[in-house]
Motif scaffolding. Structure first.
Motif, PDB file in Angstrom:
ATOM      1  N   SER A 122       0.232   8.275  27.249  1.00 37.21           N
ATOM      2  CA  SER A 122       0.926   7.742  26.072  1.00 37.21           C
ATOM      3  C   SER A 122       2.416   7.713  26.337  1.00 37.21           C
ATOM      4  CB  SER A 122       0.621   8.596  24.835  1.00 37.21           C
ATOM      5  OG  SER A 122       1.021   9.941  25.045  1.00 37.21           O
ATOM      6  N   LEU A 123       3.113   6.816  25.647  1.00 42.94           N
ATOM      7  CA  LEU A 123       4.563   6.676  25.806  1.00 42.94           C
ATOM      8  C   LEU A 123       5.279   7.520  24.767  1.00 42.94           C
ATOM      9  CD1 LEU A 123       5.298   2.925  26.580  1.00 42.94           C
ATOM     10  CD2 LEU A 123       5.511   4.886  28.081  1.00 42.94           C
ATOM     11  N   GLU A 124       6.203   8.344  25.220  1.00 44.24           N
ATOM     12  CA  GLU A 124       7.008   9.161  24.325  1.00 44.24           C
ATOM     13  C   GLU A 124       8.284   8.424  23.917  1.00 44.24           C
ATOM     14  OE1 GLU A 124       6.186  12.743  23.359  1.00 44.24           O
ATOM     15  OE2 GLU A 124       4.393  11.543  23.733  1.00 44.24           O
ATOM     16  N   THR A 125       8.974   7.807  24.894  1.00 43.32           N
ATOM     17  CA  THR A 125      10.205   7.057  24.598  1.00 43.32           C
ATOM     18  C   THR A 125      10.201   5.769  25.403  1.00 43.32           C
ATOM     19  OG1 THR A 125      11.455   8.195  26.339  1.00 43.32           O
ATOM     20  CG2 THR A 125      11.526   9.159  24.127  1.00 43.32           C
ATOM     21  N   ILE A 126      10.688   4.702  24.762  1.00 46.18           N
ATOM     22  CA  ILE A 126      10.865   3.412  25.426  1.00 46.18           C
ATOM     23  C   ILE A 126      11.861   2.612  24.604  1.00 46.18           C
ATOM     24  CG2 ILE A 126       8.878   2.403  24.241  1.00 46.18           C
ATOM     25  CD1 ILE A 126       8.416   0.641  26.720  1.00 46.18           C
ATOM     26  N   PRO A 127      12.822   1.929  25.225  1.00 46.86           N
ATOM     27  CA  PRO A 127      13.786   1.126  24.452  1.00 46.86           C
ATOM     28  C   PRO A 127      13.118  -0.122  23.885  1.00 46.86           C
ATOM     29  CG  PRO A 127      14.169   0.883  26.809  1.00 46.86           C
ATOM     30  CD  PRO A 127      13.142   1.959  26.663  1.00 46.86           C
ATOM     31  N   ASP A 128      13.629  -0.584  22.754  1.00 49.28           N
ATOM     32  CA  ASP A 128      13.103  -1.810  22.142  1.00 49.28           C
ATOM     33  C   ASP A 128      13.566  -3.049  22.910  1.00 49.28           C
ATOM     34  OD1 ASP A 128      11.840  -0.407  20.134  1.00 49.28           O
ATOM     35  OD2 ASP A 128      13.631  -0.390  18.878  1.00 49.28           O
ATOM     36  N   THR A 129      14.843  -3.050  23.296  1.00 48.01           N
ATOM     37  CA  THR A 129      15.435  -4.210  23.960  1.00 48.01           C
ATOM     38  C   THR A 129      16.153  -3.752  25.226  1.00 48.01           C
ATOM     39  OG1 THR A 129      15.780  -5.245  21.801  1.00 48.01           O
ATOM     40  CG2 THR A 129      16.953  -6.205  23.658  1.00 48.01           C
TER      41      THR A 129
END
Length: 395
Positions: free
Chosen positions: A287-294
């Protein structure tokens, strides 16, 4: 007899145009009628109240109230009068008598009065059984019973939908429909979560610093209308840290619904424990904990992944491989050892990648191999990220 609230008097307006034969006669009669609203005589709803003329409808969750009177019609004094009221349902028999003590004597033309109350918790046929026993002056013991049968109807139709998020959050949508013939004032609709979750209600919006209901200030539910309520359940910290505990949890909680009808009659329903289908993550969950939107085009960006060993028995020795796609390129060494991962434990992994194509791109191409079983787990379409040129983002 049943004790219920009175109802507003309704009349049938009879009127005609002035050029018709009766002229203004009908209009004048309505104005003189004390039950009509002055200035609005043609409205059916009047200002007066009328006492109930029949038993009426009673719905699940409402309180059944009844007045019981035992009257001595004879010219003799009777002794040791015992009045008992039971409510018989399809599954149980309940004693509703306020007192179980016998009355010493009852003189002619006197009566014993009692009012009973019961919150109705079952649908279907109910029978109120009133039993009276007494002793005549001659010492003869007498006994008789009377039965009052009524139906309890279902007031609301409740349907639920569950949505399992990747972050272990659970979204619950509750659809509540008024299936009675009169409007309801929805006083409270809340979710009581199970011990593993905290709940956040998503049925309000902040306006000028104040919280307002998404349904407006008048929370009336008209007959056959349906309303959707949304709740977000988050695992408590002590359970969220234990992988595999939340995985198998199916019990979410129960809905508590409180409403009022025409003249303030209160009803309350609690659903049984709501259960969801537990999501199946297999042996290994990513699972992804953090990822930027743009992100900027052709510029590296970082994401944080969480890898969990969902097995309750087996330790895994994992190897991470990163496969580039047409748009997403991974930065770093592929094929590195992540080490041993014990049952129901997890590790966090920081990764760097960049995109060579603009637009909404899918993060794909991660492979985890368990060297003990020689088994490979593929993870594609993990998340989406919006890729823009640096000029667009700066503007």
């Amino acid at each position: 007899m049943r004790l219920t609230k009175p109802t507003l008097f309704t009349n049938i307006p009879v009127t005609c145009e002035e050029r018709d034969l009766p002229g203004n006669l009908f209009n004048q009669l309505m104005k003189d009628d004390p039950s009509t609203v002055k200035g609005a005589e043609t409205l059916m709803l009047g200002e007066m109240l009328t006492l109930p003329q029949n038993f009426g409808n009673i719905f699940l969750g409402e309180t059944f109230s009844s007045y019981i009177s035992v009257h001595n019609d004879s010219n003799q004094v009777v002794k040791d009068i015992l009045v008992k009221a039971d409510l018989q349902t399809s599954s149980q028999r309940l004693n509703l008598s306020a007192s179980s003590a016998a009355v010493a004597e009852l003189k002619p033309d006197c009566c014993i009065d009692d009012v009973i109350h019961h919150e109705v918790k079952e649908i279907g046929t109910h029978i109120l059984v009133c039993a009276v026993s007494y002793t005549m002056q001659t010492g003869e013991k007498m006994y008789f019973r009377k039965f009052f049968k009524f139906q309890v109807l279902k007031p609301l139709d409740v349907k639920t939908k569950f949505y399992n998020a990747e972050t272990d959050e659970v979204f619950l949508e509750a659809q509540i429909q008024n299936i009675t013939t009169s409007p309801m004032f929805m006083e409270k609709v809340s979710l009581e979560p199970s011990m593993m979750y905290n709940v956040a209600e998503l049925n309000t919006v902040d306006t000028a610093g104040e919280s307002e209901s998404t349904f407006g200030s008048r929370t009336y539910l008209q007959p056959m209308d349906t309303r959707q309520y949304l709740y977000c359940l988050k695992p408590k910290q002590e359970f969220a840290e234990k992988a595999g505990v939340i995985k198998g949890v199916t019990v979410i909680g129960k809905l508590d619904i409180v409403w009022k009808t025409n003249l303030g009659e209160r009803g309350r329903l609690q659903t049984s424990q709501l259960q969801r289908m537990a999501p199946g993550y297999g042996d290994v969950r990513l699972s992804l904990e953090t990822i930027p939107d743009t992100v900027n085009l052709e510029e590296p960006f970082d994401i944080t992944c969480k890898i969990t060993n969902c097995s309750s028995e087996r330790t895994m020795d994992l190897v991470l491989e990163m496969c580039n796609t047409n748009s997403i390129h991974w930065c770093g060494v592929s094929g590195r050892q992540l080490g041993k991962l014990h049952p129901s434990s997890s590790l966090h992994l920081a990764l760097t990648l960049l995109s060579s194509v603009q637009g909404l791109q899918s993060v794909s191409g991660l492979r985890l191999t368990d060297t003990f079983l020689k088994r490979t787990y593929e993870y594609d379409d993990i998340a989406q990220v919006c890729v823009v040129s640096s000029e667009v983002k700066q503007n």
